[in-house]
Design a protein around this motif. Structure first.
Motif, mmCIF file in Angstrom:
data_model
loop_
_atom_site.group_PDB
_atom_site.id
_atom_site.type_symbol
_atom_site.label_atom_id
_atom_site.label_comp_id
_atom_site.label_asym_id
_atom_site.label_seq_id
_atom_site.Cartn_x
_atom_site.Cartn_y
_atom_site.Cartn_z
ATOM 1 N N ASN A 116 -2.070 1.745 7.771
ATOM 2 C CA ASN A 116 -1.391 0.103 7.900
ATOM 3 C C ASN A 116 -1.137 -0.038 9.168
ATOM 4 N N SER A 117 -1.757 0.589 10.201
ATOM 5 C CA SER A 117 -1.227 0.164 11.719
ATOM 6 C C SER A 117 -1.515 -1.501 11.824
ATOM 7 N N ILE A 118 -2.862 -1.836 11.297
ATOM 8 C CA ILE A 118 -2.991 -3.191 11.722
ATOM 9 C C ILE A 118 -1.984 -4.415 11.276
ATOM 10 N N TRP A 119 -1.426 -4.129 10.123
ATOM 11 C CA TRP A 119 -0.346 -4.882 9.662
ATOM 12 C C TRP A 119 1.072 -4.791 10.428
ATOM 13 N N LEU A 120 1.141 -3.336 10.965
ATOM 14 C CA LEU A 120 2.295 -3.170 11.484
ATOM 15 C C LEU A 120 2.249 -3.645 12.945
ATOM 16 N N ASN A 121 1.192 -3.464 13.628
ATOM 17 C CA ASN A 121 1.007 -4.115 14.899
ATOM 18 C C ASN A 121 1.090 -5.621 14.996
ATOM 19 N N ASN A 122 0.489 -6.266 13.862
ATOM 20 C CA ASN A 122 0.540 -7.886 13.907
ATOM 21 C C ASN A 122 2.057 -8.158 13.891
ATOM 22 N N ALA A 123 2.837 -7.315 12.913
ATOM 23 C CA ALA A 123 4.029 -7.792 12.631
ATOM 24 C C ALA A 123 4.996 -7.626 14.038
ATOM 25 N N ASP A 172 0.921 -1.302 0.053
ATOM 26 C CA ASP A 172 -0.054 0.094 -0.039
ATOM 27 C C ASP A 172 0.730 1.293 0.111
ATOM 28 N N ASP A 173 1.155 1.437 -1.103
ATOM 29 C CA ASP A 173 2.404 2.744 -1.074
ATOM 30 C C ASP A 173 1.850 4.031 -1.110
ATOM 31 N N GLN A 174 0.504 4.238 -1.086
ATOM 32 C CA GLN A 174 -0.186 5.547 -0.935
ATOM 33 C C GLN A 174 -0.526 5.526 0.605
ATOM 34 N N GLY A 175 -0.832 4.556 1.160
ATOM 35 C CA GLY A 175 -1.222 4.587 2.539
ATOM 36 C C GLY A 175 -0.335 5.184 3.530
ATOM 37 N N THR A 176 -1.069 5.780 4.606
ATOM 38 C CA THR A 176 -0.091 6.255 5.806
ATOM 39 C C THR A 176 0.102 5.119 6.979
ATOM 40 N N ILE A 177 1.072 5.269 7.654
ATOM 41 C CA ILE A 177 1.437 4.440 8.833
ATOM 42 C C ILE A 177 0.207 4.090 9.702
ATOM 43 N N LYS A 178 -0.649 5.384 9.825
ATOM 44 C CA LYS A 178 -1.735 4.986 10.703
ATOM 45 C C LYS A 178 -2.677 3.906 10.015
#
Ligand code: ADP
Length: 418
Positions: free
Chosen positions: A235-242, A227-233
């Motif tokens: 994508n937070s679900i993926w980042l939190n999982n990781a 998701d190169d357009q999306g913000t960290i926020k």
């Protein structure tokens, strides 16, 4: 691999035993034959020095025939024969049946006469082995050469018999020893084999366990990156999982390191008087956040200042593992923690109203990587290593750990220290 090692070890053992048995057999044989040799030589010397023989050497009427038996020992009889040469080296006495033998051994008499000496030797004459002792005698008026010979056939028969017996006993002994050593080397290899298999399984399980969180991390990061357009926020679900998987991985690596140190005997306990009551209270406090999140009530019944001899960090780790498990595997209800002295023993009881464990699983839960329900327990953050470490800690402190559990009702973990 272990079969070959087993056979190899047995072969080495067999070789060592063979060498040992051979040395023993050769030793027995040589000792026996040298005892024969020595005593025969001694007897012949004594026989040659017999005063009656010497005194009568020059008596033309003396019958050596009656005197040709010499008893050198109460039980053993050695038949010896005399030949006598006078001072002019004339054959003065020989039994007619010994004339041929006398001719065959005259060389010794000549040498003894010339060199005025004594000679001891063995010789085969017409297929028969003889022991020959030749002595130049010069005793006042008795001068000449006295020659004594004895047939060694019986001795040879005995020695041959002894050799065969040693060979047969040695061979049978060897076969028995090989069978026994095969059995014992098998027994010796067994623990090595088990620990090798265990180690192999451990490495395989560890890599499998590490691969799972790694895959989860990769998949989640891939999702976030795609998701190169999306913000960290966003994508937070993926980042939190990781992120939460890195925590699982970190815990797993920590436990793997502990187990590796346990296996390598590299953990040194720092034993001192520790306040178990304090350790339990601190742990309950530290994990309170976890029980609060799940709305689990934690009751404590902790006797003050219960001391044990132990390693502070390890005992704390043990209490954390047990308490963490009881919170992890309890969905609703309560946890009761009890610490008291009972019959001079310090007993820590952690009782939960959680999912419980089936009877057949209870024996296995101390095994490394064992999880009753792999998917479910993994989701709860379990690695399957906690209880195996807990068991090691209890054993290292010479304590005991027991479990009572009913599926669907809850579990009681009882740890006893001296
Ligand atoms: P894990 O990290 O998976 O919890 P453990 O070695 O601590 O590993 O426990 C092994 C397994 O034993 C767990 O996966 C779980 O299935 C079971 N277990 C441990 N403690 C409890 C408990 N208090 N109640 C129910 N099941 C438990």
């Amino acid at each position: 691999m272990f079969r070959r090692l087993h056979v190899k070890l047995t072969l080495y053992m067999a070789l060592i035993l063979m060498a040992f048995l051979s040395i023993l057999a050769v030793g027995i044989y040589h000792f026996t034959s040298s005892v024969f040799e020595l005593s025969a030589k001694q007897s012949m010397k004594i026989a040659a020095a017999r005063p009656d023989i010497l005194n009568n050497m020059q008596n033309p009427f003396f019958d050596f025939r009656d005197n040709n038996r010499f008893f050198f020992n109460n039980n053993t009889k050695m038949k010896i024969n005399y030949i006598y040469y006078d001072k002019f080296f004339n054959l003065a006495y020989v039994k007619s049946e010994d004339a041929e033998i006398a001719k065959a051994i005259v060389e010794y008499a000549v040498e003894a006469f010339d060199k005025k000496t004594e000679i001891y030797d063995k010789k085969e004459i017409e297929g028969v082995n003889y022991r020959i002792y030749t002595k130049y005698v010069n005793d006042n008026d008795v001068v000449g050469v006295i020659q004594i010979f004895a047939d060694t056939t019986y001795e040879k028969i005995f020695l041959n018999f002894l050799r065969s017996v040693l060979l047969i006993i040695g061979t049978i002994g060897m076969i028995i020893m090989v069978v026994i050593s095969y059995f014992f080397t098998g027994k010796v290899i067994q623990p090595v084999k088990h620990s090798w298999i265990r180690q192999k399984k451990f490495v395989a399980d560890a890599s499998h366990e590490l691969r799972t969180p790694l895959t989860v991390i990769q998949t989640n990061l891939d999702a976030a990156l795609s998701d190169d357009q999306g913000t960290i926020k966003e994508n937070s679900i993926w980042l939190n999982n990781a992120y939460s998987e890195t925590k699982v991985m970190g815990k797993l690596i920590q436990q793997l390191l502990t187990l590796a140190k346990i296996d390598a005997n590299k953990i040194k306990l720092e034993i001192q008087d520790i306040n178990l009551s304090d350790i339990v209270l601190i742990t309950v406090d530290n994990l309170k956040i976890m029980s609060d999140v799940k709305n689990i009530e934690v009751q404590t019944e902790i006797q003050d200042d219960i001391y044990i001899k132990g390693d502070y960090d390890k005992v704390r780790q043990l209490v954390v593992i047990l308490l963490d498990n009881s919170i992890k595997y309890t969905e609703k209800g309560s946890i009761k923690i009890c610490l008291k002295t009972e019959k001079n023993k310090k007993v820590l009881t952690i009782e939960d109203t959680g999912i419980g464990i089936k009877q057949e699983d209870i024996k296995k839960i101390f095994d490394r990587f064992y999880r009753v329900d792999e998917a479910r327990n993994r989701q709860a953050g379990g690695t399957g290593l906690g209880l195996s470490i807990a068991k090691w800690i209890v054993d290292a402190h010479k304590g005991t750990i027991e479990i009572q559990s009913t599926l669907g009702k809850g579990s009681i973990f009882n740890v006893t220290f001296n």
